[in-house]
Design a protein around this motif. Structure first.
Motif, mmCIF file in Angstrom:
data_model
loop_
_atom_site.group_PDB
_atom_site.id
_atom_site.type_symbol
_atom_site.label_atom_id
_atom_site.label_comp_id
_atom_site.label_asym_id
_atom_site.label_seq_id
_atom_site.Cartn_x
_atom_site.Cartn_y
_atom_site.Cartn_z
ATOM 1 N N LEU A 106 7.462 -16.541 -13.164
ATOM 2 C CA LEU A 106 6.294 -16.551 -14.056
ATOM 3 C C LEU A 106 6.437 -15.446 -15.100
ATOM 4 C CD1 LEU A 106 3.496 -16.954 -11.359
ATOM 5 C CD2 LEU A 106 4.448 -18.732 -12.850
ATOM 6 N N CYS A 107 5.750 -15.632 -16.206
ATOM 7 C CA CYS A 107 5.710 -14.605 -17.246
ATOM 8 C C CYS A 107 5.073 -13.356 -16.639
ATOM 9 C CB CYS A 107 4.884 -15.113 -18.411
ATOM 10 S SG CYS A 107 4.978 -14.045 -19.848
ATOM 11 N N ALA A 108 5.691 -12.196 -16.873
ATOM 12 C CA ALA A 108 5.267 -11.015 -16.131
ATOM 13 C C ALA A 108 5.383 -9.744 -16.953
ATOM 14 C CB ALA A 108 6.137 -10.892 -14.883
ATOM 15 N N GLY A 109 4.842 -8.672 -16.360
ATOM 16 C CA GLY A 109 4.996 -7.342 -16.908
ATOM 17 C C GLY A 109 5.986 -6.552 -16.070
ATOM 18 N N VAL A 110 6.826 -5.748 -16.734
ATOM 19 C CA VAL A 110 7.796 -4.921 -16.031
ATOM 20 C C VAL A 110 7.490 -3.472 -16.387
ATOM 21 C CG1 VAL A 110 10.239 -4.393 -15.718
ATOM 22 C CG2 VAL A 110 9.533 -6.759 -16.157
ATOM 23 N N LEU A 111 7.250 -2.647 -15.362
ATOM 24 C CA LEU A 111 6.910 -1.243 -15.559
ATOM 25 C C LEU A 111 7.843 -0.349 -14.746
ATOM 26 C CD1 LEU A 111 3.078 -1.608 -15.031
ATOM 27 C CD2 LEU A 111 4.227 -1.418 -17.212
ATOM 28 N N GLU A 112 8.211 0.770 -15.337
ATOM 29 C CA GLU A 112 9.028 1.744 -14.613
ATOM 30 C C GLU A 112 8.430 3.128 -14.808
ATOM 31 O OE1 GLU A 112 13.221 1.620 -15.414
ATOM 32 O OE2 GLU A 112 13.196 -0.576 -15.580
ATOM 33 N N ASP A 113 8.437 3.920 -13.719
ATOM 34 C CA ASP A 113 8.057 5.324 -13.856
ATOM 35 C C ASP A 113 9.154 6.024 -14.623
ATOM 36 O OD1 ASP A 113 5.656 5.303 -12.490
ATOM 37 O OD2 ASP A 113 6.593 5.659 -10.547
ATOM 38 N N GLY A 171 0.789 -1.224 0.000
ATOM 39 C CA GLY A 171 0.000 0.000 0.000
ATOM 40 C C GLY A 171 0.820 1.273 0.000
ATOM 41 N N GLU A 172 1.853 1.318 0.816
ATOM 42 C CA GLU A 172 2.672 2.525 0.901
ATOM 43 C C GLU A 172 3.323 2.868 -0.433
ATOM 44 O OE1 GLU A 172 5.557 1.967 3.994
ATOM 45 O OE2 GLU A 172 4.033 1.486 5.471
ATOM 46 N N ASP A 173 3.614 1.864 -1.244
ATOM 47 C CA ASP A 173 4.314 2.080 -2.507
ATOM 48 C C ASP A 173 3.388 2.493 -3.647
ATOM 49 O OD1 ASP A 173 6.609 1.273 -1.222
ATOM 50 O OD2 ASP A 173 6.830 -0.611 -2.302
ATOM 51 N N THR A 174 2.240 1.826 -3.765
ATOM 52 C CA THR A 174 1.469 1.981 -5.010
ATOM 53 C C THR A 174 -0.026 2.215 -4.842
ATOM 54 O OG1 THR A 174 1.044 -0.396 -5.259
ATOM 55 C CG2 THR A 174 3.103 0.449 -6.206
ATOM 56 N N ARG A 175 -0.534 2.258 -3.604
ATOM 57 C CA ARG A 175 -1.983 2.348 -3.394
ATOM 58 C C ARG A 175 -2.625 3.532 -4.121
ATOM 59 N NH1 ARG A 175 -5.247 0.122 0.201
ATOM 60 N NH2 ARG A 175 -3.586 -0.393 1.647
ATOM 61 N N ASN A 233 8.841 -0.710 -10.876
ATOM 62 C CA ASN A 233 10.064 -0.056 -10.391
ATOM 63 C C ASN A 233 10.959 -0.989 -9.586
ATOM 64 O OD1 ASN A 233 9.468 2.418 -11.597
ATOM 65 N ND2 ASN A 233 8.327 3.120 -9.814
ATOM 66 N N VAL A 234 10.916 -2.266 -9.916
ATOM 67 C CA VAL A 234 11.782 -3.249 -9.258
ATOM 68 C C VAL A 234 12.210 -4.271 -10.314
ATOM 69 C CG1 VAL A 234 9.910 -4.770 -8.479
ATOM 70 C CG2 VAL A 234 12.029 -4.712 -7.210
ATOM 71 N N ASP A 235 13.444 -4.720 -10.218
ATOM 72 C CA ASP A 235 13.996 -5.683 -11.163
ATOM 73 C C ASP A 235 13.491 -7.088 -10.826
ATOM 74 O OD1 ASP A 235 15.712 -7.524 -12.513
ATOM 75 O OD2 ASP A 235 17.282 -5.996 -12.612
ATOM 76 N N PRO A 236 12.918 -7.793 -11.804
ATOM 77 C CA PRO A 236 12.444 -9.160 -11.544
ATOM 78 C C PRO A 236 13.544 -10.063 -10.976
ATOM 79 C CG PRO A 236 11.699 -8.422 -13.695
ATOM 80 C CD PRO A 236 12.629 -7.369 -13.177
ATOM 81 N N SER A 237 14.768 -9.847 -11.404
ATOM 82 C CA SER A 237 15.887 -10.646 -10.901
ATOM 83 C C SER A 237 16.111 -10.414 -9.406
ATOM 84 C CB SER A 237 17.158 -10.309 -11.679
ATOM 85 O OG SER A 237 18.236 -11.056 -11.192
ATOM 86 N N ASP A 238 15.905 -9.173 -8.941
ATOM 87 C CA ASP A 238 16.031 -8.881 -7.510
ATOM 88 C C ASP A 238 14.957 -9.614 -6.707
ATOM 89 O OD1 ASP A 238 18.246 -7.275 -7.879
ATOM 90 O OD2 ASP A 238 17.138 -5.386 -7.734
ATOM 91 N N VAL A 239 13.763 -9.708 -7.268
ATOM 92 C CA VAL A 239 12.683 -10.438 -6.596
ATOM 93 C C VAL A 239 13.013 -11.930 -6.595
ATOM 94 C CG1 VAL A 239 10.227 -11.038 -6.653
ATOM 95 C CG2 VAL A 239 10.956 -8.695 -7.168
ATOM 96 N N ARG A 240 13.446 -12.433 -7.741
ATOM 97 C CA ARG A 240 13.747 -13.857 -7.878
ATOM 98 C C ARG A 240 14.842 -14.304 -6.911
ATOM 99 N NH1 ARG A 240 14.964 -13.494 -12.794
ATOM 100 N NH2 ARG A 240 12.845 -13.765 -13.538
ATOM 101 N N LYS A 241 15.876 -13.468 -6.779
ATOM 102 C CA LYS A 241 17.050 -13.847 -5.972
ATOM 103 C C LYS A 241 17.097 -13.163 -4.608
ATOM 104 C CE LYS A 241 19.687 -14.336 -10.233
ATOM 105 N NZ LYS A 241 20.739 -13.696 -11.037
ATOM 106 N N GLN A 242 16.105 -12.292 -4.332
ATOM 107 C CA GLN A 242 16.073 -11.498 -3.105
ATOM 108 C C GLN A 242 17.374 -10.722 -2.929
ATOM 109 O OE1 GLN A 242 15.050 -15.226 -2.062
ATOM 110 N NE2 GLN A 242 13.506 -14.519 -3.498
#
Length: 169
Positions: free
Chosen positions: A161-168, A32-36, A119-128
């Protein structure tokens, strides 16, 4: 009326009738704090304007509180979950608990899961790694090892998973 239209008419339900039964087309998981009040609220509005019944938790979540049973039930009763990964998503144990439930429903109920990396790299999520690395350092101190392992597994699984990547911009 052709067969496709007849099937669609008989199998579709209006948003109001599906929410009365506690079923949703889409469950939105987000920090919520990030995108609500930005991306997620626009996504929610766009989906509802197209007739989808979308569950979006409007409550401010308090640190240390147990995830609400109604929230877990909403995840289970949704046909699809959209996860908006943002820079601080993994900082929230609440979001991570939601994610574990979402991935469980994907495996056991064949729920569709669509990750969006905002605004986050999928690789960072995948590998923490990246911003998620410091979040997990905190989690390792505060939470049991098996819980942290479960969160890591769910993040990796979702990020694959197949995903969408969005950046401001």
């Amino acid at each position: 009326m052709d067969a496709r239209k007849a099937h669609k008419a008989s199998s579709s339900s209006s948003p109001s009738s599906s929410s009365k039964r506690g079923e949703y087309h889409i469950f939105l998981s987000f920090r919520g704090e990030d995108t609500r009040y930005g991306f997620t609220s626009h996504l929610h509005k766009a989906l509802e304007s197209r007739g989808y019944d979308v569950f979006m938790d409007e409550d401010d979540l308090q640190v240390g509180k147990v995830i609400k049973p109604e929230l877990l039930q909403a995840i289970e009763k949704s046909k699809m979950s959209v996860i908006v990964f943002s820079t601080r998503y993994a900082d929230s144990s609440w979001c991570l608990d939601e994610l574990v439930k979402i991935m469980e429903c994907r495996r056991t109920l064949n729920q569709i899961v669509l990750p969006i990396f905002y605004n986050v790299d999928p690789s960072d999520v995948r590998k923490q790694t990246g911003t998620l690395a410091s979040d997990f350092q905190k989690h390792t101190i505060r939470h049991k090892d098996e819980v942290v392992k479960e969160w890591r597994k769910a993040l990796t699984e979702a990020a694959n998973l197949c995903a969408g990547v969005l950046e401001d911009r």
